[in-house]
Scaffold this active site. Structure first.
Site, PDB file in Angstrom:
ATOM      1  N   ASP A   4       0.851  -1.190   0.000  1.00 22.81           N
ATOM      2  CA  ASP A   4       0.000   0.000   0.000  1.00 22.81           C
ATOM      3  C   ASP A   4       0.889   1.243   0.000  1.00 22.81           C
ATOM      4  OD1 ASP A   4      -2.025   1.857   0.384  1.00 22.81           O
ATOM      5  OD2 ASP A   4      -3.148   0.482   1.662  1.00 22.81           O
ATOM      6  N   HIS A  21      -9.595  -1.820  -8.352  1.00 32.18           N
ATOM      7  CA  HIS A  21      -9.276  -0.600  -7.610  1.00 32.18           C
ATOM      8  C   HIS A  21      -8.199   0.212  -8.314  1.00 32.18           C
ATOM      9  CE1 HIS A  21      -8.946   1.944  -4.067  1.00 32.18           C
ATOM     10  NE2 HIS A  21      -7.631   1.807  -4.116  1.00 32.18           N
TER      11      HIS A  21
END
Lengths: 438, 438
Positions: free
Chosen positions: B254, B347
């Site tokens: 991330d 995403h």
């Protein structure tokens, strides 16, 4: 950077530091013991290792163990590597008790589902043992959430205990010391933050490692256990790295004069003895207290008053009348005017064990919770102590403190629990609770 | 240990990593900039520094700065010292935005008391500036709680912003970009976890340092501000120490393809331009989103499905069809059967900026909250992004995600806020908000 210890554990102040030397089991030296000892020499060279018979095996074992490269390669006095180390899972005692305290803790209390059978519970214990053994070694687990992929265990430990309710449900012998904690003056307990059937203490120097382990452990208990409460806590990265005693949120050095390394090397203050039932051999008892600190009130006191409340100087942690953190706590000392140097209602005086049976191993953390309705933040201390018999140690000491401690004015305990911590797994074929379920 | 970056920021995935290079102010080189650059070379030698005109001044400045001894003495590729460093407080921009992300964050939103005057608020800003300048440098503050005595700041940064309500109350010009965030499909916002008049973001590699700074900052605002909400977050100690991209609680890397160091060295993606009112010159906008992850549901998906939802492989973080985390995200690529390699509702596809105006600097953390009534733990992502104009970046990207993102099924956003982050203090005689209050 280094510090010395006296041999007089003297207080309930919570442990943020790194007392080591887990076990010195007769005739065997576990890998965990060796790693712990190496870490000790790195963190605190002032603690002599000459007294340990295993000293001569140190260098070779540590060097041969690649998992311990982070500290074994460091010179005495160098920083602890907070990311690289592994704490051995298997041993006569569980890790996470007498092994050095990591920076982060996650404590989860579970209730057993009404529908759960004895076989369900044993299956959870076996699955937990297998998963914990893998994760603490840095191995992936099957069907894991993969949160920790690529990261080292950062000294992950996973420690499991059981509450009195579960012991009775299983029909096992309830140890005399596994009492229902009495009500203490001043407690404002939230039942949803207290008690429980099973506890898991997970500690690591990397909070992401804990997040991963928590998912693994909780998922392996699905349909059998439900989370009753969970507390996360933290210590000081800097103090941990340096091997210093850390401070709590009141600003006091917390963990001074804890159970000493020489005491930990014996069965003395922590591990149960033959008075306990056989399923507890190698175990201990865990007390958890969620102690909110009323920091606004505390900080309105000047430092001199804070020091009288604690009985120690704030800056150095020395007992009043002393100059160093490790100085002997002299309860007889008097000021020139005849008054007690360490006041009658000071925390240190009341917490000091009146005999060795009151000794506890403190291993607590600070916590930060929600914003309360008055706009203050619920924060304070997760008091965590391990002791061989809470009925002769935590309970009488806490009764003394609850009745007289000047510090009580600045704290409110909102959660409380007592668990029997299971024996360790001496071999990799053993599982946590095998004797309890036998 | 090192990693490379492409020049295409492409997603809303939250930043857990260490994009550096704060400012490159014309004609001056701040101490903070130098320290940041040194840290970069240590953490990520693959990021070249040849492009920076200040490169030649590096070695001397870093060596001359004892505060930076922890990293300046390390060879390229060595670990970051998580306890020793200092991030300079003063600069054209506030620290804690383009400076490397520390392991811990504490985000506090305050409401202004009805009784507070303009003078009261200015006094708080001046007191905060003074205290923050001292604490970030490792100096004690007057009447401090002394929680951090003996510890280093561990890269402490303190970053202050204001909400639209306060700007209007002060009668200052409300920036066009300081909008009320629109409602996003799927949000389940708790007003008590959203909005606020003033925000303070504090970051450090030592959570005890944050505990101390929080007490100091909150106490300096007593009677003027009340805490509205507070969130604490964490990253991976190991990833931070190694200079790797960290994982979030879903297990994905991330922070990949964040705003790059070269972009941060210009005013481009973060810092406001001349369209903003004068009191914002040097400032930026902060979006905070408290995104609960429905981890039980997520973990029931197999890895292949998780990867299609995200559009990246879980293990390496490479975009689907690629092999390395830093690989270009090719939205045109197709599988042998003609289907899109990176699915239409993934995403990464939806989050990828459609133009440079959508760029954001992500700097988020994982969080862990309370046990919910269903027995699951409230945990997930504190999405934190900094951008020059949320109306052209965060808002349109989030609208796209809310409408189509396959990941939405596994998240619930419960808190949301937008703040204008004040300009920095170019000199030590300046104070935060001086232009706003002028």
């Amino acid at each position: 950077m280094n510090r010395t210890r006296s041999n007089e554990p003297d207080s309930l102040e919570n442990d943020m530091d790194f007392v080591t030397e887990p076990e010195k089991s007769p005739g065997t030296v576990s890998r965990r013991g060796l790693i712990g000892l190496v870490t000790t020499t790195v963190a605190s060279a002032a603690v002599g290792i000459g007294g340990f018979a295993i000293g001569g095996q140190l260098a070779g074992a540590a060097t041969a163990d690649p998992s311990n490269a982070g500290s074994s390669g460091a010179a005495p006095g160098a920083d602890i590597d907070l990311t690289a180390d592994i704490v051995e899972f298997d041993g006569l005692h569980q890790a996470g008790i007498a092994t050095p305290a990591q920076t982060n803790v996650l404590l989860t209390s579970y209730d057993v589902a009404q529908s759960a059978s004895r076989a369900d519970l044993a299956a959870v214990m076996k699955a937990w043992t297998q998963a914990a053994r893998a994760m603490t070694a840095g191995d992936a687990v099957e069907a894991g959430p993969d949160i920790s992929t690529g990261s080292r265990p950062a000294n992950l430990t996973i420690t499991v205990g059981v509450g009195a309710g579960l012991v009775q449900r299983l029909g096992a012998q309830r140890p005399r010391a596994l009492v229902d904690l009495p009500a203490f003056t001043g407690d404002q307990l939230d039942p949803a933050r207290s008690g429980g059937d099973i506890v898991v203490q997970m500690c690591s120097d990397d909070p992401l490692i804990l997040a991963n382990a928590d998912r693994v452990i909780t998922r392996r208990a699905e349909n059998t256990l439900t989370v009753r409460w969970q507390e996360q806590g933290f210590g000081s990265t800097g103090a941990r790295s340096d091997g210093r005693t850390g401070r709590n949120l009141m600003g006091q050095l917390d963990g001074t004069n804890n159970v000493t390394t020489s005491q930990l090397a014996t069965s003395g203050p922590i591990w149960v003895d033959e008075r306990d039932p056989g399923w507890m051999a190698g175990g201990t008892y865990l007390v958890v207290r969620r102690i909110r600190m009323l920091l606004g009130d505390w900080e309105r006191q000047n430092t001199a008053h804070q020091e009288r409340v604690i009985g120690r100087t704030k800056d150095t942690g020395a007992p009043l009348g002393g100059t160093m953190e490790s100085d002997y706590v002299d309860l007889e000392a008097r000021n020139a005017d005849g008054s007690l140097t360490i006041p009658a209602d000071s925390h240190v005086r009341l917490a000091k064990p009146s005999s060795s049976s009151e000794n506890m191993m403190r291993r607590g953390y600070s916590y930060r919770g929600a914003v309360l309705s008055d706009g203050t933040v619920d924060q304070g201390l997760l008091f965590i102590s391990f002791q061989k018999d809470p009925t002769t140690s935590f309970i009488p000491v806490q009764q003394r403190l609850a009745a007289h401690d000047a510090l009580s004015e600045f704290t409110v305990t909102t959660g409380s629990a007592l668990f029997a911590i299971l024996p360790g797994t001496p071999t990799a074929s053993d599982w946590l609770g095998s004797a309890l379920f036998a």
